[in-house]
Motif scaffolding. Structure first.
Motif, PDB file in Angstrom:
ATOM      1  N   MET A   1      11.489  15.701  -5.003  1.00  0.00           N
ATOM      2  CA  MET A   1      12.431  14.592  -4.871  1.00  0.00           C
ATOM      3  C   MET A   1      11.891  13.466  -3.989  1.00  0.00           C
ATOM      4  N   PRO A   2      11.269  13.765  -2.839  1.00  0.00           N
ATOM      5  CA  PRO A   2      10.696  12.668  -2.047  1.00  0.00           C
ATOM      6  C   PRO A   2       9.644  11.868  -2.830  1.00  0.00           C
ATOM      7  N   LEU A   3       8.851  12.559  -3.648  1.00  0.00           N
ATOM      8  CA  LEU A   3       7.834  11.870  -4.444  1.00  0.00           C
ATOM      9  C   LEU A   3       8.497  10.939  -5.473  1.00  0.00           C
ATOM     10  N   GLY A   4       9.563  11.428  -6.109  1.00  0.00           N
ATOM     11  CA  GLY A   4      10.271  10.603  -7.081  1.00  0.00           C
ATOM     12  C   GLY A   4      10.844   9.346  -6.446  1.00  0.00           C
ATOM     13  N   GLU A   5      11.395   9.484  -5.248  1.00  0.00           N
ATOM     14  CA  GLU A   5      11.936   8.325  -4.545  1.00  0.00           C
ATOM     15  C   GLU A   5      10.813   7.362  -4.155  1.00  0.00           C
ATOM     16  N   TYR A   6       9.698   7.908  -3.699  1.00  0.00           N
ATOM     17  CA  TYR A   6       8.549   7.077  -3.322  1.00  0.00           C
ATOM     18  C   TYR A   6       8.059   6.258  -4.519  1.00  0.00           C
ATOM     19  N   VAL A   7       7.939   6.909  -5.669  1.00  0.00           N
ATOM     20  CA  VAL A   7       7.463   6.220  -6.877  1.00  0.00           C
ATOM     21  C   VAL A   7       8.418   5.097  -7.267  1.00  0.00           C
ATOM     22  N   MET A   8       9.709   5.368  -7.217  1.00  0.00           N
ATOM     23  CA  MET A   8      10.687   4.347  -7.585  1.00  0.00           C
ATOM     24  C   MET A   8      10.585   3.139  -6.656  1.00  0.00           C
ATOM     25  N   ARG A   9      10.534   3.402  -5.361  1.00  0.00           N
ATOM     26  CA  ARG A   9      10.486   2.301  -4.392  1.00  0.00           C
ATOM     27  C   ARG A   9       9.187   1.508  -4.505  1.00  0.00           C
ATOM     28  N   ARG A  10       8.050   2.212  -4.595  1.00  0.00           N
ATOM     29  CA  ARG A  10       6.771   1.514  -4.673  1.00  0.00           C
ATOM     30  C   ARG A  10       6.644   0.735  -5.975  1.00  0.00           C
ATOM     31  N   SER A  11       7.169   1.275  -7.059  1.00  0.00           N
ATOM     32  CA  SER A  11       7.106   0.569  -8.341  1.00  0.00           C
ATOM     33  C   SER A  11       7.846  -0.758  -8.256  1.00  0.00           C
ATOM     34  N   CYS A  12       9.038  -0.724  -7.678  1.00  0.00           N
ATOM     35  CA  CYS A  12       9.826  -1.952  -7.530  1.00  0.00           C
ATOM     36  C   CYS A  12       9.149  -2.931  -6.574  1.00  0.00           C
ATOM     37  N   GLU A  13       8.682  -2.422  -5.441  1.00  0.00           N
ATOM     38  CA  GLU A  13       8.052  -3.279  -4.434  1.00  0.00           C
ATOM     39  C   GLU A  13       6.803  -3.966  -4.989  1.00  0.00           C
ATOM     40  N   GLU A  14       5.917  -3.185  -5.600  1.00  0.00           N
ATOM     41  CA  GLU A  14       4.647  -3.750  -6.048  1.00  0.00           C
ATOM     42  C   GLU A  14       4.835  -4.665  -7.257  1.00  0.00           C
ATOM     43  N   THR A  15       5.791  -4.346  -8.114  1.00  0.00           N
ATOM     44  CA  THR A  15       6.044  -5.241  -9.247  1.00  0.00           C
ATOM     45  C   THR A  15       6.555  -6.587  -8.764  1.00  0.00           C
ATOM     46  N   GLN A  16       7.473  -6.567  -7.804  1.00  0.00           N
ATOM     47  CA  GLN A  16       7.984  -7.825  -7.270  1.00  0.00           C
ATOM     48  C   GLN A  16       6.875  -8.610  -6.567  1.00  0.00           C
ATOM     49  N   GLN A  17       6.018  -7.917  -5.830  1.00  0.00           N
ATOM     50  CA  GLN A  17       4.895  -8.589  -5.189  1.00  0.00           C
ATOM     51  C   GLN A  17       3.993  -9.257  -6.222  1.00  0.00           C
ATOM     52  N   MET A  18       3.732  -8.559  -7.331  1.00  0.00           N
ATOM     53  CA  MET A  18       2.878  -9.119  -8.367  1.00  0.00           C
ATOM     54  C   MET A  18       3.559 -10.259  -9.117  1.00  0.00           C
ATOM     55  N   ARG A  19       4.869 -10.188  -9.268  1.00  0.00           N
ATOM     56  CA  ARG A  19       5.606 -11.300  -9.873  1.00  0.00           C
ATOM     57  C   ARG A  19       5.434 -12.576  -9.036  1.00  0.00           C
ATOM     58  N   VAL A  20       5.514 -12.403  -7.727  1.00  0.00           N
ATOM     59  CA  VAL A  20       5.361 -13.551  -6.830  1.00  0.00           C
ATOM     60  C   VAL A  20       3.921 -14.074  -6.847  1.00  0.00           C
ATOM     61  N   GLN A  21       2.949 -13.155  -6.793  1.00  0.00           N
ATOM     62  CA  GLN A  21       1.550 -13.555  -6.736  1.00  0.00           C
ATOM     63  C   GLN A  21       1.079 -14.232  -8.012  1.00  0.00           C
ATOM     64  N   THR A  22       1.534 -13.749  -9.164  1.00  0.00           N
ATOM     65  CA  THR A  22       1.040 -14.272 -10.441  1.00  0.00           C
ATOM     66  C   THR A  22       1.943 -15.347 -11.036  1.00  0.00           C
TER      67      THR A  22
END
Length: 199
Positions: A1-22
């Protein structure tokens, strides 16, 4: 469960970062395991991941398998309605490989069907696979659902999907798995910014 939560949070965070960068309207799809989906705090996790990252809800697609849909269907329908109320997209993964696929297309509040790669692999050589894939796309569109083809590796497969008005495709034809930095290097190249990948 901690891994699943980590993946969800990092996926959202990094996608938003890439949206801003690109400056590109990038979307991300995250698989939810049956166990994770059944956790009492699952909706709270979704809300928190979206709020903390700043990712627009419509840019996140939750991918679930038929196992999730078939287990306790009434509870699942209620939960998916709440997920949809957040603005998050819901995709039925590996569509066409299970036994109750047709029933959940009409009953569950999903927004996308992902056609399993086993149909796409021989779609240009096998009449049965071509017929099934074409029928899935037509049925989904009649129900106002988007269709994603998995495992697209050749231009002939892509041509077939274009001819049948498939909405999205993924596979090695477009690129292998890559790190965030590798993706940004590709995304920011002038030739990438001037065009979409094979449309």
């Amino acid at each position: 469960m901690p891994l699943g939560e980590y993946v969800m949070r990092r996926s959202c965070e990094e996608t938003q970062q890439m949206r801003v960068q690109t400056g590109l309207p990038l979307n991300v799809a995250v698989n939810a395991s049956p166990r994770q989906f059944r956790e009492k705090n699952f909706l709270d996790l979704l809300r928190s991941a979206l709020n903390d990252s700043g990712l627009p809800p419509e840019a996140l697609t939750l991918e679930i398998t038929e196992t999730v849909l078939a287990d306790r269907p009434e509870e699942t329908i209620a939960l998916l309605r709440e997920v949809r109320s957040l603005g998050v997209q819901v995709a039925a993964d590996d569509f066409g490989t299970g036994y109750s696929s047709l029933s959940y297309v009409t009953r569950f509040p999903i927004t996308k069907l992902k056609v399993d790669r086993s149909f796409i692999r021989d779609v240009t050589d096998d009449a049965a696979d071509a017929a099934v894939t074409g029928a899935i796309i037509a049925m989904a569109h009649s129900l106002q659902l988007k269709v994603v083809a998995e495992g697209v590796e050749t231009l002939s497969q892509l041509a077939f999907l274009r001819a049948h008005r498939c909405d999205e495709a993924q596979g090695y034809l477009f690129g292998a798995a890559m790190s965030k930095d590798e993706f940004l290097n590709v995304a920011m190249r002038p030739e990438t910014l001037r065009k979409n990948l094979p449309a």
